[in-house]
Design a protein around this motif. Sequence first.
Motif, PDB file in Angstrom:
ATOM      1  N   ASP A  52       0.858  -1.185   0.000  1.00  0.00           N
ATOM      2  CA  ASP A  52       0.000   0.000   0.000  1.00  0.00           C
ATOM      3  C   ASP A  52       0.897   1.239   0.000  1.00  0.00           C
ATOM      4  O   ASP A  52       2.116   1.133   0.218  1.00  0.00           O
ATOM      5  CB  ASP A  52      -0.981  -0.023   1.175  1.00  0.00           C
ATOM      6  N   PRO A  53       0.351   2.422  -0.277  1.00  0.00           N
ATOM      7  CA  PRO A  53       1.191   3.625  -0.367  1.00  0.00           C
ATOM      8  C   PRO A  53       2.008   3.903   0.907  1.00  0.00           C
ATOM      9  O   PRO A  53       3.139   4.372   0.823  1.00  0.00           O
ATOM     10  CB  PRO A  53       0.185   4.747  -0.614  1.00  0.00           C
ATOM     11  N   TYR A  54       1.463   3.581   2.053  1.00  0.00           N
ATOM     12  CA  TYR A  54       2.163   3.845   3.310  1.00  0.00           C
ATOM     13  C   TYR A  54       3.390   2.952   3.476  1.00  0.00           C
ATOM     14  O   TYR A  54       4.394   3.374   4.037  1.00  0.00           O
ATOM     15  CB  TYR A  54       1.200   3.652   4.492  1.00  0.00           C
ATOM     16  N   HIS A  55       3.323   1.699   2.992  1.00  0.00           N
ATOM     17  CA  HIS A  55       4.410   0.739   3.174  1.00  0.00           C
ATOM     18  C   HIS A  55       5.271   0.543   1.928  1.00  0.00           C
ATOM     19  O   HIS A  55       6.164  -0.294   1.924  1.00  0.00           O
ATOM     20  CB  HIS A  55       3.839  -0.619   3.595  1.00  0.00           C
ATOM     21  N   LEU A  56       5.015   1.301   0.863  1.00  0.00           N
ATOM     22  CA  LEU A  56       5.752   1.115  -0.380  1.00  0.00           C
ATOM     23  C   LEU A  56       7.237   1.417  -0.190  1.00  0.00           C
ATOM     24  O   LEU A  56       7.606   2.539   0.172  1.00  0.00           O
ATOM     25  CB  LEU A  56       5.180   2.015  -1.481  1.00  0.00           C
ATOM     26  N   PRO A  57       8.103   0.422  -0.411  1.00  0.00           N
ATOM     27  CA  PRO A  57       9.546   0.643  -0.233  1.00  0.00           C
ATOM     28  C   PRO A  57      10.114   1.563  -1.308  1.00  0.00           C
ATOM     29  O   PRO A  57       9.631   1.579  -2.440  1.00  0.00           O
ATOM     30  CB  PRO A  57      10.147  -0.755  -0.364  1.00  0.00           C
ATOM     31  N   ASP A  58      11.146   2.301  -0.945  1.00  0.00           N
ATOM     32  CA  ASP A  58      11.826   3.179  -1.893  1.00  0.00           C
ATOM     33  C   ASP A  58      12.874   2.446  -2.710  1.00  0.00           C
ATOM     34  O   ASP A  58      13.148   2.815  -3.843  1.00  0.00           O
ATOM     35  CB  ASP A  58      12.514   4.326  -1.148  1.00  0.00           C
ATOM     36  N   ARG A  59      13.488   1.411  -2.118  1.00  0.00           N
ATOM     37  CA  ARG A  59      14.608   0.728  -2.762  1.00  0.00           C
ATOM     38  C   ARG A  59      14.416  -0.784  -2.734  1.00  0.00           C
ATOM     39  O   ARG A  59      13.689  -1.322  -1.888  1.00  0.00           O
ATOM     40  CB  ARG A  59      15.910   1.065  -2.045  1.00  0.00           C
ATOM     41  N   PHE A  60      15.105  -1.455  -3.629  1.00  0.00           N
ATOM     42  CA  PHE A  60      15.086  -2.911  -3.705  1.00  0.00           C
ATOM     43  C   PHE A  60      15.494  -3.521  -2.365  1.00  0.00           C
ATOM     44  O   PHE A  60      14.878  -4.488  -1.901  1.00  0.00           O
ATOM     45  CB  PHE A  60      16.028  -3.356  -4.832  1.00  0.00           C
ATOM     46  N   SER A  61      16.521  -2.971  -1.742  1.00  0.00           N
ATOM     47  CA  SER A  61      16.984  -3.500  -0.454  1.00  0.00           C
ATOM     48  C   SER A  61      15.901  -3.389   0.617  1.00  0.00           C
ATOM     49  O   SER A  61      15.809  -4.241   1.504  1.00  0.00           O
ATOM     50  CB  SER A  61      18.266  -2.798   0.001  1.00  0.00           C
ATOM     51  N   ASP A  62      15.061  -2.363   0.527  1.00  0.00           N
ATOM     52  CA  ASP A  62      13.954  -2.221   1.479  1.00  0.00           C
ATOM     53  C   ASP A  62      12.888  -3.295   1.259  1.00  0.00           C
ATOM     54  O   ASP A  62      12.265  -3.763   2.208  1.00  0.00           O
ATOM     55  CB  ASP A  62      13.319  -0.836   1.370  1.00  0.00           C
ATOM     56  N   VAL A  63      12.686  -3.686  -0.010  1.00  0.00           N
ATOM     57  CA  VAL A  63      11.741  -4.769  -0.300  1.00  0.00           C
ATOM     58  C   VAL A  63      12.259  -6.065   0.320  1.00  0.00           C
ATOM     59  O   VAL A  63      11.505  -6.820   0.934  1.00  0.00           O
ATOM     60  CB  VAL A  63      11.530  -4.956  -1.820  1.00  0.00           C
ATOM     61  N   ARG A  64      13.552  -6.298   0.171  1.00  0.00           N
ATOM     62  CA  ARG A  64      14.144  -7.505   0.778  1.00  0.00           C
ATOM     63  C   ARG A  64      13.983  -7.491   2.292  1.00  0.00           C
ATOM     64  O   ARG A  64      13.716  -8.529   2.891  1.00  0.00           O
ATOM     65  CB  ARG A  64      15.624  -7.608   0.422  1.00  0.00           C
ATOM     66  N   LYS A  65      14.125  -6.345   2.930  1.00  0.00           N
ATOM     67  CA  LYS A  65      13.929  -6.251   4.387  1.00  0.00           C
ATOM     68  C   LYS A  65      12.489  -6.598   4.757  1.00  0.00           C
ATOM     69  O   LYS A  65      12.238  -7.307   5.727  1.00  0.00           O
ATOM     70  CB  LYS A  65      14.281  -4.858   4.890  1.00  0.00           C
ATOM     71  N   ARG A  66      11.538  -6.103   3.978  1.00  0.00           N
ATOM     72  CA  ARG A  66      10.131  -6.419   4.249  1.00  0.00           C
ATOM     73  C   ARG A  66       9.874  -7.907   4.039  1.00  0.00           C
ATOM     74  O   ARG A  66       9.100  -8.521   4.769  1.00  0.00           O
ATOM     75  CB  ARG A  66       9.220  -5.577   3.358  1.00  0.00           C
ATOM     76  N   TRP A  67      10.505  -8.493   2.997  1.00  0.00           N
ATOM     77  CA  TRP A  67      10.362  -9.927   2.764  1.00  0.00           C
ATOM     78  C   TRP A  67      10.882 -10.719   3.958  1.00  0.00           C
ATOM     79  O   TRP A  67      10.226 -11.637   4.445  1.00  0.00           O
ATOM     80  CB  TRP A  67      11.072 -10.364   1.485  1.00  0.00           C
ATOM     81  N   ARG A  68      12.082 -10.372   4.442  1.00  0.00           N
ATOM     82  CA  ARG A  68      12.657 -11.102   5.572  1.00  0.00           C
ATOM     83  C   ARG A  68      11.789 -10.958   6.824  1.00  0.00           C
ATOM     84  O   ARG A  68      11.617 -11.914   7.586  1.00  0.00           O
ATOM     85  CB  ARG A  68      14.090 -10.633   5.831  1.00  0.00           C
ATOM     86  N   SER A  69      11.224  -9.800   7.010  1.00  0.00           N
ATOM     87  CA  SER A  69      10.314  -9.583   8.131  1.00  0.00           C
ATOM     88  C   SER A  69       9.079 -10.487   7.996  1.00  0.00           C
ATOM     89  O   SER A  69       8.634 -11.097   8.979  1.00  0.00           O
ATOM     90  CB  SER A  69       9.901  -8.110   8.176  1.00  0.00           C
ATOM     91  N   PHE A  70       8.531 -10.580   6.795  1.00  0.00           N
ATOM     92  CA  PHE A  70       7.376 -11.432   6.556  1.00  0.00           C
ATOM     93  C   PHE A  70       7.740 -12.900   6.759  1.00  0.00           C
ATOM     94  O   PHE A  70       6.972 -13.664   7.365  1.00  0.00           O
ATOM     95  CB  PHE A  70       6.840 -11.191   5.138  1.00  0.00           C
ATOM     96  N   LEU A  71       8.910 -13.311   6.292  1.00  0.00           N
ATOM     97  CA  LEU A  71       9.354 -14.688   6.468  1.00  0.00           C
ATOM     98  C   LEU A  71       9.500 -15.028   7.955  1.00  0.00           C
ATOM     99  O   LEU A  71       9.116 -16.118   8.394  1.00  0.00           O
ATOM    100  CB  LEU A  71      10.672 -14.916   5.723  1.00  0.00           C
TER     101      LEU A  71
END
Length: 174
Positions: A7-26
């Motif tokens: 969603d707009p509030y959680h949209l990552p700015d960088r690829f590395s931020d997406v990976r951080k969110r993935w690891r958090s979800f995992l």
Amino acid sequence: MYTLTFDPYHLPDRFSDVRKRWRSFLRLLNLWKPNWSRDYIYLIEGRHGDHRYHIHLVLRNSDFSPAEIRYLWKYGEVDDEPLLLGPYDTYRRTAKYWNKEASDGITVPVGARTWVASRSLNAKLPPLEMWRSTSGEIESPQNVRVQGGNQTANEFGVYLYKWWISNSAFILDK
């Protein structure tokens, strides 16, 4: 197969931020079900469509239901669809789709691994079979579900490539 969007509030700015969110979800998946198989494949994309990062995820139905994934994904929406879309669909369709997006150096860093298979899933792969053919032919086994291949000739030689999925290897996880 799931598509995890932001969603707009959680949209990552960088690829590395997406990976951080993935690891958090995992980590959250591991806390929710400590004894799940840990067999998964995920892909981070961000260039096509509306150029927003999103994650494609394949999990076993026996590990997590769509309702559980929707409940646990706190960063946006979840779409789900079957991995195989019919009796003669193959994983090759998904593999081609997952390998279509090249690194652009900005959205997806050059050299970044956009899709990853879990270590537990990699450990279950059969060993690679290699041999030298004296006939120039590759024989596919009898009783295959689907098969294909091609041949290429260039200044280095002639290369034959063949693939198949045997009926015995095709077991749907329900």
